[in-house]
Design a protein around this motif. Structure first.
Motif, PDB file in Angstrom:
ATOM      1  N   ALA A  45       0.627  -1.102  -0.163  1.00  0.00           N
ATOM      2  CA  ALA A  45       0.108  -0.048  -0.181  1.00  0.00           C
ATOM      3  C   ALA A  45       0.821   1.434  -0.029  1.00  0.00           C
ATOM      4  CB  ALA A  45      -0.948   0.078   1.271  1.00  0.00           C
ATOM      5  N   PHE A  46       2.143   1.224   0.731  1.00  0.00           N
ATOM      6  CA  PHE A  46       2.904   2.351   0.840  1.00  0.00           C
ATOM      7  C   PHE A  46       3.399   2.504  -0.689  1.00  0.00           C
ATOM      8  CE2 PHE A  46       7.361   3.276   0.982  1.00  0.00           C
ATOM      9  CZ  PHE A  46       7.443   4.589   1.623  1.00  0.00           C
ATOM     10  N   PHE A  47       3.858   1.428  -1.204  1.00  0.00           N
ATOM     11  CA  PHE A  47       4.851   1.456  -2.582  1.00  0.00           C
ATOM     12  C   PHE A  47       3.689   2.071  -3.616  1.00  0.00           C
ATOM     13  CE2 PHE A  47       5.538  -0.466  -6.564  1.00  0.00           C
ATOM     14  CZ  PHE A  47       6.798  -0.278  -6.839  1.00  0.00           C
ATOM     15  N   ALA A  48       2.498   1.895  -3.484  1.00  0.00           N
ATOM     16  CA  ALA A  48       1.332   2.481  -4.405  1.00  0.00           C
ATOM     17  C   ALA A  48       1.295   3.848  -4.620  1.00  0.00           C
ATOM     18  CB  ALA A  48       0.072   1.632  -4.288  1.00  0.00           C
ATOM     19  N   VAL A  49       1.528   4.560  -3.419  1.00  0.00           N
ATOM     20  CA  VAL A  49       1.241   5.861  -3.141  1.00  0.00           C
ATOM     21  C   VAL A  49       2.395   6.851  -2.684  1.00  0.00           C
ATOM     22  CG1 VAL A  49      -1.177   5.530  -2.654  1.00  0.00           C
ATOM     23  CG2 VAL A  49       0.496   5.943  -0.803  1.00  0.00           C
ATOM     24  N   ALA A  50       3.470   6.455  -2.396  1.00  0.00           N
ATOM     25  CA  ALA A  50       4.662   6.909  -1.768  1.00  0.00           C
ATOM     26  C   ALA A  50       5.450   7.717  -2.962  1.00  0.00           C
ATOM     27  CB  ALA A  50       5.461   6.223  -1.074  1.00  0.00           C
ATOM     28  N   GLY A  51       5.750   8.727  -2.666  1.00  0.00           N
ATOM     29  CA  GLY A  51       6.630   9.452  -3.899  1.00  0.00           C
ATOM     30  C   GLY A  51       8.063   9.288  -3.473  1.00  0.00           C
ATOM     31  N   GLU A  52       8.817   9.963  -4.263  1.00  0.00           N
ATOM     32  CA  GLU A  52      10.373   9.905  -4.442  1.00  0.00           C
ATOM     33  C   GLU A  52      11.008  10.198  -3.220  1.00  0.00           C
ATOM     34  OE1 GLU A  52      14.074  10.657  -7.243  1.00  0.00           O
ATOM     35  OE2 GLU A  52      12.127  11.346  -7.952  1.00  0.00           O
ATOM     36  N   GLY A  53      11.908   9.501  -2.621  1.00  0.00           N
ATOM     37  CA  GLY A  53      12.500   9.913  -1.493  1.00  0.00           C
ATOM     38  C   GLY A  53      12.063   9.081  -0.166  1.00  0.00           C
ATOM     39  N   ALA A  54      10.704   8.642  -0.265  1.00  0.00           N
ATOM     40  CA  ALA A  54      10.178   8.019   0.859  1.00  0.00           C
ATOM     41  C   ALA A  54      10.699   6.783   1.152  1.00  0.00           C
ATOM     42  CB  ALA A  54       8.743   7.912   0.703  1.00  0.00           C
ATOM     43  N   ALA A  55      10.680   6.283   2.416  1.00  0.00           N
ATOM     44  CA  ALA A  55      11.387   5.134   2.954  1.00  0.00           C
ATOM     45  C   ALA A  55      10.178   4.182   3.818  1.00  0.00           C
ATOM     46  CB  ALA A  55      12.508   5.451   3.590  1.00  0.00           C
ATOM     47  N   ALA A  56      10.371   2.945   3.528  1.00  0.00           N
ATOM     48  CA  ALA A  56       9.855   2.202   4.510  1.00  0.00           C
ATOM     49  C   ALA A  56      10.602   1.226   5.405  1.00  0.00           C
ATOM     50  CB  ALA A  56       9.029   0.803   3.683  1.00  0.00           C
ATOM     51  N   VAL A  57      10.347   1.158   6.499  1.00  0.00           N
ATOM     52  CA  VAL A  57      11.423   0.663   7.518  1.00  0.00           C
ATOM     53  C   VAL A  57      10.265  -0.424   8.316  1.00  0.00           C
ATOM     54  CG1 VAL A  57      12.728   1.043   9.552  1.00  0.00           C
ATOM     55  CG2 VAL A  57      12.609   2.755   8.002  1.00  0.00           C
ATOM     56  N   ASN A  58      10.671  -1.872   8.168  1.00  0.00           N
ATOM     57  CA  ASN A  58       9.839  -2.863   8.540  1.00  0.00           C
ATOM     58  C   ASN A  58      10.805  -3.425   9.925  1.00  0.00           C
ATOM     59  OD1 ASN A  58       8.016  -2.856   6.534  1.00  0.00           O
ATOM     60  ND2 ASN A  58       9.625  -3.673   5.237  1.00  0.00           N
ATOM     61  N   VAL A  59       9.952  -3.541  11.120  1.00  0.00           N
ATOM     62  CA  VAL A  59      10.402  -4.260  12.235  1.00  0.00           C
ATOM     63  C   VAL A  59      10.470  -5.753  12.044  1.00  0.00           C
ATOM     64  CG1 VAL A  59      10.237  -4.836  14.753  1.00  0.00           C
ATOM     65  CG2 VAL A  59       9.989  -2.274  13.620  1.00  0.00           C
ATOM     66  N   ALA A  60      11.567  -6.499  12.032  1.00  0.00           N
ATOM     67  CA  ALA A  60      11.601  -7.783  12.018  1.00  0.00           C
ATOM     68  C   ALA A  60      11.989  -8.362  13.429  1.00  0.00           C
ATOM     69  CB  ALA A  60      12.888  -8.357  11.062  1.00  0.00           C
ATOM     70  N   SER A  61      12.961  -9.076  13.542  1.00  0.00           N
ATOM     71  CA  SER A  61      13.376  -9.683  15.130  1.00  0.00           C
ATOM     72  C   SER A  61      14.920 -10.444  14.946  1.00  0.00           C
ATOM     73  CB  SER A  61      12.324 -10.492  15.428  1.00  0.00           C
ATOM     74  OG  SER A  61      12.549 -11.102  16.683  1.00  0.00           O
ATOM     75  N   MET A  62      15.697 -10.553  16.038  1.00  0.00           N
ATOM     76  CA  MET A  62      16.640 -11.340  15.998  1.00  0.00           C
ATOM     77  C   MET A  62      16.233 -12.748  15.894  1.00  0.00           C
ATOM     78  SD  MET A  62      17.595 -11.626  20.269  1.00  0.00           S
ATOM     79  CE  MET A  62      16.520 -12.223  21.294  1.00  0.00           C
ATOM     80  N   ALA A  63      14.984 -13.135  16.076  1.00  0.00           N
ATOM     81  CA  ALA A  63      14.654 -14.444  15.862  1.00  0.00           C
ATOM     82  C   ALA A  63      14.634 -14.825  14.278  1.00  0.00           C
ATOM     83  CB  ALA A  63      12.969 -14.561  15.912  1.00  0.00           C
ATOM     84  N   ALA A  64      14.921 -13.810  13.363  1.00  0.00           N
ATOM     85  CA  ALA A  64      15.047 -13.849  11.906  1.00  0.00           C
ATOM     86  C   ALA A  64      16.455 -14.331  11.465  1.00  0.00           C
ATOM     87  CB  ALA A  64      14.741 -12.471  11.278  1.00  0.00           C
ATOM     88  N   HIS A  65      17.338 -14.455  12.762  1.00  0.00           N
ATOM     89  CA  HIS A  65      18.832 -14.726  12.451  1.00  0.00           C
ATOM     90  C   HIS A  65      19.160 -15.895  13.074  1.00  0.00           C
ATOM     91  CE1 HIS A  65      20.135 -10.598  11.062  1.00  0.00           C
ATOM     92  NE2 HIS A  65      18.950 -10.287  11.543  1.00  0.00           N
ATOM     93  N   MET A  66      17.992 -16.817  13.736  1.00  0.00           N
ATOM     94  CA  MET A  66      18.203 -17.977  14.538  1.00  0.00           C
ATOM     95  C   MET A  66      18.056 -19.303  13.763  1.00  0.00           C
ATOM     96  SD  MET A  66      16.846 -16.687  18.216  1.00  0.00           S
ATOM     97  CE  MET A  66      17.657 -15.713  19.114  1.00  0.00           C
ATOM     98  N   LEU A  67      17.066 -19.418  12.734  1.00  0.00           N
ATOM     99  CA  LEU A  67      16.735 -20.550  12.220  1.00  0.00           C
ATOM    100  C   LEU A  67      17.734 -21.133  11.378  1.00  0.00           C
ATOM    101  CD1 LEU A  67      12.984 -20.033  11.339  1.00  0.00           C
ATOM    102  CD2 LEU A  67      13.867 -21.248  13.118  1.00  0.00           C
TER     103      LEU A  67
END
Length: 285
Positions: free
Chosen positions: A112-134
């Motif tokens: 949804a952000f990709f569809a409407v954001a203009g140049e220079g905008a940023a998406a920051v997603n919260v993952a987790s240290m769990a994403a480094h464990m498997l």
């Protein structure tokens, strides 16, 4: 035109800490959260700080609701960023609920952000240290792209991958897999985002002293605090500082990557495993 930042999970500990910092930079803050009672309390906090804000009750698993969230945000000014902190822990529901919220919710918000954001905008997603464990062999990465074109099949494939463990442990595996997906998405989609002049990154927090984080105090995130190089819980404010930096123009060269902010837990675990393997090999020799 005034700049607008959307913060999903904005009424939670990490989200509200982030909103306070974003507001300090004179952005209009759009707080999105699924719980209206928490939104009301967060709004009162921002009012007391003199921070301009709008609240939207939004379930990130509902694609139409997320689309409406960004329609509202875009109408308030120039959409500068989305900081996607919304998510659930293993203690908050079954494997399907965890996967749907954390993984499909991330797709909904970012697309949804990709569809409407203009140049220079940023998406920051919260993952987790769990994403480094498997271990890599436990992660069905080849199935991850399904989330963008066939969410139902993606969900089925992820739940099947969770069946490697007993039912009572599946929400924990779903959490780690869902956050691994967040990390993957923030890397795999970077080139596509760049084509629109956008950035996308993920941040993987360690054990964080929030209401949700403390649900895992006796297992999961809480169990590894003592193993950190910095042996304590991280604060929401420490995580927020990094999230806001990643979303800001100061990080204009940063995209397609994940930043692990875990107090050294993963580094310590890997080194201890290496030393244990070395000792075992020496002993068997």
């Amino acid at each position: 035109m005034q700049k607008v930042t959307v913060i999903t999970g904005g009424a939670g500990g990490m989200g509200l800490a982030t909103a306070k910092l974003v507001g300090r930079d004179h952005h209009v803050v759009v707080l999105a959260d699924v719980r209206q009672d928490r939104l009301d309390r967060a709004a009162a906090t921002l009012d007391a700080l003199g921070i301009a804000h709008t609240e939207v009750n939004c379930d990130v698993t509902d694609r139409q609701a997320v689309t409406e969230l960004f329609r509202i945000a875009s109408g308030l000014g120039q959409l500068a960023s989305v900081i996607h902190t919304a998510g659930v822990s293993p203690s908050m529901g079954d494997a399907e609920y965890v996967m749907r919220t954390n993984a499909i919710g991330t797709v909904n918000v970012n697309e949804a952000f990709f569809a409407v954001a203009g140049e220079g905008a940023a998406a920051v997603n919260v993952a987790s240290m769990a994403a480094h464990m498997l271990p890599d062999e436990m992660v069905p990465t080849a199935k991850f792209p399904l989330a963008l074109k066939d969410p139902d099949t993606f969900l089925s494939e992820m739940l099947a991958a969770c069946e490697i463990v007993p039912p009572e442990a599946r929400s924990g595996i779903a959490y780690a897999l869902s956050k691994t997906f967040v990390r993957w998405y923030s890397s795999a989609q970077a080139e596509r985002f760049t084509g629109r002049g956008l950035r996308v990154v993920s941040v993987s927090p360690g054990s964080t002293d929030t209401e949700m984080g403390r649900l895992e105090e006796n297992a999961g995130a809480g169990a590894v605090v003592a193993d950190a190089a910095v042996p304590r819980w991280g604060t929401p404010e420490e995580m927020a500082e990094l999230l806001v930096f990643c979303a800001s123009p100061k990080a204009g060269y940063l995209t397609g990557t994940d930043i692990l902010n875990d107090g050294g837990v993963i580094a310590s675990m890997r080194e201890r495993a290496r030393l244990a393997a070395e000792a075992a090999q020496t002993g068997s020799g």
